[in-house]
Write an enzyme that holds these catalytic residues in place. Structure first.
Site, PDB file in Angstrom:
ATOM      1  N   ASP A 109      -9.344  -0.292   0.731  1.00  0.00           N
ATOM      2  CA  ASP A 109      -8.013  -0.866   0.896  1.00  0.00           C
ATOM      3  C   ASP A 109      -7.056   0.230   1.329  1.00  0.00           C
ATOM      4  OD1 ASP A 109      -5.467  -2.426   0.067  1.00  0.00           O
ATOM      5  OD2 ASP A 109      -7.058  -3.805  -0.529  1.00  0.00           O
ATOM      6  N   HIS A 135      -0.410  -1.982  -2.042  1.00  0.00           N
ATOM      7  CA  HIS A 135      -1.384  -3.059  -1.801  1.00  0.00           C
ATOM      8  C   HIS A 135      -2.693  -2.772  -2.525  1.00  0.00           C
ATOM      9  CE1 HIS A 135      -4.289  -5.534   0.525  1.00  0.00           C
ATOM     10  NE2 HIS A 135      -3.262  -6.335   0.742  1.00  0.00           N
ATOM     11  N   SER A 153      -5.564 -11.485  -0.053  1.00  0.00           N
ATOM     12  CA  SER A 153      -5.821 -10.146  -0.603  1.00  0.00           C
ATOM     13  C   SER A 153      -5.800 -10.171  -2.125  1.00  0.00           C
ATOM     14  CB  SER A 153      -4.770  -9.147  -0.115  1.00  0.00           C
ATOM     15  OG  SER A 153      -5.041  -8.692   1.171  1.00  0.00           O
TER      16      SER A 153
END
Length: 469
Positions: free
Chosen positions: A92, A158, A321
């Site tokens: 990621d 994220h 996600s």
């Protein structure tokens, strides 16, 4: 209750087994006919994090919808614990490895001495004590400014958010409990994307997968997408022993059918990939979520999910996600219960045990949402026969050539390779090293050759043959 549950999911099982058998044939065909191709880096070969996450980072949550309760995680926490360690690679953006709710659940490379500038374990990466940053080619896994918060130019919130959903520390009095907080989950941070748009190269993703495979990860969470097919990525995932859990991707308005408009790696047809759509705060398919009745197996909550952010902070993100790590955490829990189950079997169990939802009918393989409680119950029934038998491999000499016969009636043939010389199984690194067999008749120069064949359950066999002129 278990009998009723099994009968309820019989129609799902039949559909999935048919698909599984078809895919195994497809994989073997690809393995025998497709040599690895190395792709040059180009603008079309860029992957990205979900765009919906950036535009709707802090949408308000529903007061009546608890995503962890919805998927059965809270019930599982009270009924099941495991001391068996399971490593989940999170490929990621970066991850804040010092976060109060993550630090003790971050994977450590015990063979590496931190900060000495030496590649102690000889894996090609210097000072990779907790993972690697393939975006910057560095052991630094998260970017900070002077105040200890994230550098927005690197999007490390994220990856940190994804990591928290999987494995935030349970019952520590702060933040949240990750889905797999009741087992010994270890998060392996592998940064491959960054910048204000959260982009990166597929070549970095390939290197990260190879790293995770070599360093012992069992599950790989990939909340990233690219519209470009890459055969090297496909074959890298095929050869890995990991279970890949991939986001189906988002659109800013209405999601698309990725059977028709593929996004990778979610659209790859491989038995060790489970692709995930997102649910909204009403437990229905989210309007922004991509889907696909052939490409996507299951759905999980992905809207306004509360999790960890850089600098000991927390916040809400939205997107597939966020749905994907729910399934990664569930998979980690199942693998600790019984490590004999191989990736495609874990995938099948999650599909069969899902909760039927009307808005998912014809949209995902299972027509349902993740249900961890049901999955644990199904695993405990032992209805899935374990594959402990190695593939059958026969070599013979025919007209000066090597003729190969290979079969596996249970989990299916995964890899078929050869190396020159008399080799042991370890030389093939569990199917990651060697020359791919691209035809069942080979014309090779004189000498001794060792052939290696493995199945999806991890069973393997070698055979040696000597050719002379």
């Amino acid at each position: 209750m278990k009998l009723f549950f099994l009968l309820l999911n019989k129609h799902i099982r039949n559909k999935f087994i048919f698909k599984k058998q078809f895919l195994l044939g497809l994989v073997l065909s690809s393995l025998l006919l497709s040599p690895i191709t190395t792709y040059a880096t180009n603008k079309s070969d860029i992957m990205h994090i979900d765009p919906i996450q950036k535009s709707q980072q802090r949408v308000l949550s529903s007061k009546t919808f608890d995503p962890f309760t919805f998927v059965g995680a809270t019930t599982a926490w009270s009924s099941y614990e495991s001391e068996k360690e399971i490593i989940v690679a999170v490929i990621d953006t970066g991850i804040d490895i010092s976060h109060e709710d993550l630090a003790s659940n971050i994977w450590t490379n015990t063979l590496e001495i931190p900060g000495n500038g030496i590649d102690d374990d000889g894996n090609g990466y210097v000072d990779d004590q907790n993972g690697w940053n393939f975006y910057d080619n560095s052991p630094i896994l998260c970017s900070y400014n002077e105040k200890g918060t994230s550098n927005s130019a690197n999007n490390d919130d994220h990856g940190t958010h994804v990591a928290g959903i999987i494995g935030a520390i349970g019952n520590n009095g702060v933040g949240i409990n990750g889905v797999a907080s009741n087992v010994q989950v270890k998060i392996m941070p592998l940064k491959v994307t960054g910048g204000t748009n959260g982009t990166g190269r597929t070549s970095s993703l390939i290197k990260a997968i190879q790293y995770a495979s070599n360093m012992g990860a069992s599950i790989c969470n990939i909340s990233l997408n690219t519209s470009t097919y890459n055969e090297e990525l496909y074959l890298t995932m095929l050869k890995s022993n990991m279970l890949f859990v991939c986001s189906a991707g988002n659109q800013k308005t209405n999601g698309v059918n990725i059977d028709e408009i593929p996004t990778y790696p979610a659209s790859f047809s491989l038995p060790n990939i489970i692709s995930v759509s997102a649910l909204d705060t009403h437990g229905q398919l989210a309007s922004y979520s991509n889907y696909g009745n052939d490409s996507v197996e299951i759905a999980a909550p992905g809207s306004s999910i509360y999790s960890t952010l850089v600098g000991n902070t927390y916040g809400r993100f939205t997107g597939t996600s966020m749905a994907t790590p729910f399934v990664s955490g569930a998979s980690a829990m199942l693998m600790t219960l019984n490590s004999k189950y191989y990736p495609s079997e874990i995938k099948q169990i999650l599909v069969e045990s899902s909760t039927p939802i009307s808005s998912l009918q014809g949209k995902v393989v299972s027509s349902g949402a993740l249900n961890i409680t049901n999955a644990l119950s199904l695993l405990e029934t032992g209805v899935h026969e374990k594959d402990i038998t190695a593939p059958k491999l026969k070599l013979s000499k025919v007209n000066g050539q090597i003729s190969i016969q290979v079969s596996d009636k249970q989990s299916g043939v995964k890899s078929l390779l050869y190396l020159k010389g008399n080799r042991s199984k370890t030389a093939f690194k569990k199917g990651q090293l060697g020359t791919d067999v691209t035809a069942l008749t080979l014309d090779l120069e004189q000498g001794t050759y060792t052939f290696y064949c493995s199945d999806w359950a991890g069973n393997d066999v070698i055979k040696t043959i000597t050719m002379s002129r």
